[in-house]
Scaffold this active site. Structure first.
Site, PDB file in Angstrom:
ATOM      1  N   LEU A 129       0.898  -1.071  -0.124  1.00 13.71           N
ATOM      2  CA  LEU A 129       0.017  -0.098   0.018  1.00 13.71           C
ATOM      3  C   LEU A 129       0.901   1.080  -0.003  1.00 13.71           C
ATOM      4  CD1 LEU A 129      -2.413  -1.396   2.791  1.00 13.71           C
ATOM      5  CD2 LEU A 129      -3.015  -1.073   0.342  1.00 13.71           C
ATOM      6  N   PRO A 130       0.169   2.389  -0.348  1.00  9.11           N
ATOM      7  CA  PRO A 130       1.157   3.664  -0.501  1.00  9.11           C
ATOM      8  C   PRO A 130       1.653   4.112   0.722  1.00  9.11           C
ATOM      9  CG  PRO A 130      -1.100   3.933  -1.704  1.00  9.11           C
ATOM     10  CD  PRO A 130      -1.363   2.409  -0.820  1.00  9.11           C
ATOM     11  N   THR A 159       6.388   0.320   1.842  1.00 11.51           N
ATOM     12  CA  THR A 159       7.226   1.273   2.533  1.00 11.51           C
ATOM     13  C   THR A 159       6.563   2.275   3.133  1.00 11.51           C
ATOM     14  OG1 THR A 159       8.937   0.630   0.590  1.00 11.51           O
ATOM     15  CG2 THR A 159       9.476   2.704   1.921  1.00 11.51           C
ATOM     16  N   LYS A 208      15.078  -0.464   4.831  1.00  7.92           N
ATOM     17  CA  LYS A 208      14.734   0.284   3.538  1.00  7.92           C
ATOM     18  C   LYS A 208      14.897   1.659   3.328  1.00  7.92           C
ATOM     19  CE  LYS A 208      12.730   0.781  -0.323  1.00  7.92           C
ATOM     20  NZ  LYS A 208      10.936   0.349  -0.588  1.00  7.92           N
ATOM     21  N   LYS A 253       9.591  10.195  -1.352  1.00  5.83           N
ATOM     22  CA  LYS A 253       8.847   9.757  -0.375  1.00  5.83           C
ATOM     23  C   LYS A 253       9.923   9.143   0.615  1.00  5.83           C
ATOM     24  CE  LYS A 253       5.858   5.384   0.702  1.00  5.83           C
ATOM     25  NZ  LYS A 253       5.344   4.340   0.041  1.00  5.83           N
TER      26      LYS A 253
END
Length: 293
Positions: free
Chosen positions: A65-66, A94, A169, A244
Site C-alpha cells: 500500500l502507498p 514502504t 529500507k 517519499k
C-alpha cells in the site's frame, strides 16, 4: 492449495501477486483500481470485491500500500475483523517505522503474527521475482513468511525486530539517493572539464569512486549497462518514490537524533526535481537538473 490474500496491486504489487500464482498459491487479489484487478485476473489471481473479502479464509495476507495511513486503515478497519486465527500478515509497503511497529503491535495483541517486509529492486524485479525483502518481526514470524517472500524475491533477509525492515529500507534508499546525486553531479562536472563520459566511467568504475549508482545504474545515456537513462529516464524508480523514501528517512532520523546532512541534501534536491514536474521520471534524471537543463 494455500490461499493468500494480496491487497494493493500497483506497479509493484501486480507483479508480486503474479509470482505467487506462478509459485502455486491461490491468490485472492484486491485493489481499488479496476485496471489493476483486471491485470491480476489475467495473471491467474481470483478477483475479490473488497480487502475484507480477500482476507476472509486466507492463511496469509500480503499488503502493498502507498503509505502508513493506508496500512493502518486496512488492517485496523478490515483485516483484523475477518482474519482467521493463525493467519500470517506480511506488509510489503514502504512506510514509516513508527506506524509499522504500531500495526504489528496491534496484530500481536490480537494473537496474529506479522512482519514488515519492504522491498528493493523496482518494477522490473517485482515482475521477474528477483526482489530483495528486508524483514522485521519475530524469528518465528520470519520463518513462516520466508517461503512466501521467496516466491517473489531472490533475497529474504531478517533485519531484526518489528519495524526493522522499514528501518533497513529507508536507510538503504537514503544512501542510494545521496550516491545517485553525487554520481550525477560528478559526471556533469567531468564533462564540463572536458572528460568524455565513457572515459570517465571506464576510469571511475574501477577506482575508489565506484558505486552501484555508477556501474549498475549509470545516469548517462549510452554509458555502462542499459538503464532508464537510455530510455529518456522513463521506467525504473520514480523521482516521487525516491522523494517519499528520503522524507521517511529524514523524519526517522529526527526521531532518534541522527545527523544525516547528506540525506537532508538529497531530499532537498529531489524535492526541487519533483516540484519541477519530474516526479514520474526515473530518479537518475537528476543529472539533467545538475547540468542546468
Amino acid at each position: 492449495m494455500t490461499r493468500i490474500a494480496f491487497i494493493g496491486l500497483g506497479n509493484m504489487g501486480g507483479g508480486m501477486a503474479a509470482n505467487l500464482v506462478k509459485a502455486g498459491y491461490e491468490v485472492a487479489a484486491f485493489d481499488l483500481s479496476e485496471a489493476a484487478l483486471a491485470k491480476a485476473e489475467e495473471a491467474g489471481c481470483v478477483r475479490a470485491p473488497s480487502a475484507s473479502a480477500a482476507a476472509t479464509g486466507a492463511s496469509a495476507i500480503v499488503t502493498m500500500l502507498p503509505a502508513g495511513k493506508h496500512v493502518e486503515m486496512v488492517y485496523s478497519g478490515e483485516i483484523f475483523d475477518v482474519a482467521s486465527p493463525g493467519t500470517l500478515f506480511l506488509d510489503c509497503s514502504t512506510i514509516d517505522v513508527a506506524t509499522a511497529r504500531k500495526v504489528i503491535a496491534a496484530a500481536t495483541e490480537k494473537g496474529f503474527e506479522m512482519v514488515d517486509a519492504p522491498v528493493s529492486g523496482g518494477i522490473a524485479a517485482a515482475a521477474a521475482g528477483t526482489l530483495t525483502f528486508m524483514v522485521g518481526g519475530t524469528a518465528e514470524a520470519f520463518e513462516r513468511a520466508k517461503p512466501i517472500l521467496s516466491a517473489m524475491g531472490k533475497a529474504v533477509i531478517h533485519a531484526g525486530d518489528a519495524g526493522n525492515g522499514q528501518a533497513a529500507k529507508i536507510c538503504n534508499n537514503m544512501l542510494l539517493g545521496a550516491t545517485m546525486a553525487a554520481t550525477c553531479e560528478t559526471f556533469a562536472m567531468a564533462q564540463k572539464l572536458g572528460l568524455d563520459p565513457q572515459t570517465f566511467y571506464d576510469i571511475s568504475s574501477v577506482s575508489s569512486g565506484q558505486s552501484w549508482s555508477m556501474t549498475s545504474y549509470c545516469p548517462v545515456p549510452g554509458v555502462g549497462p542499459k538503464t532508464p537513462a537510455d530510455n529518456d529516464y522513463q521506467g525504473g524508480f520514480a523521482v516521487a518514490l525516491m522523494l517519499k523514501d528520503l522524507k521517511l528517512a529524514t523524519q526517522a532520523a529526527q526521531t532518534v537524533d541522527a545527523s544525516v546532512p547528506m540525506g537532508n541534501t538529497a531530499e532537498a534536491l529531489y524535492q526541487i526535481l519533483a516540484s519541477a514536474g519530474e516526479g514520474g521520471r526515473d530518479f537518475s534524471v537528476i543529472i539533467e537538473m545538475l547540468r542546468g537543463k
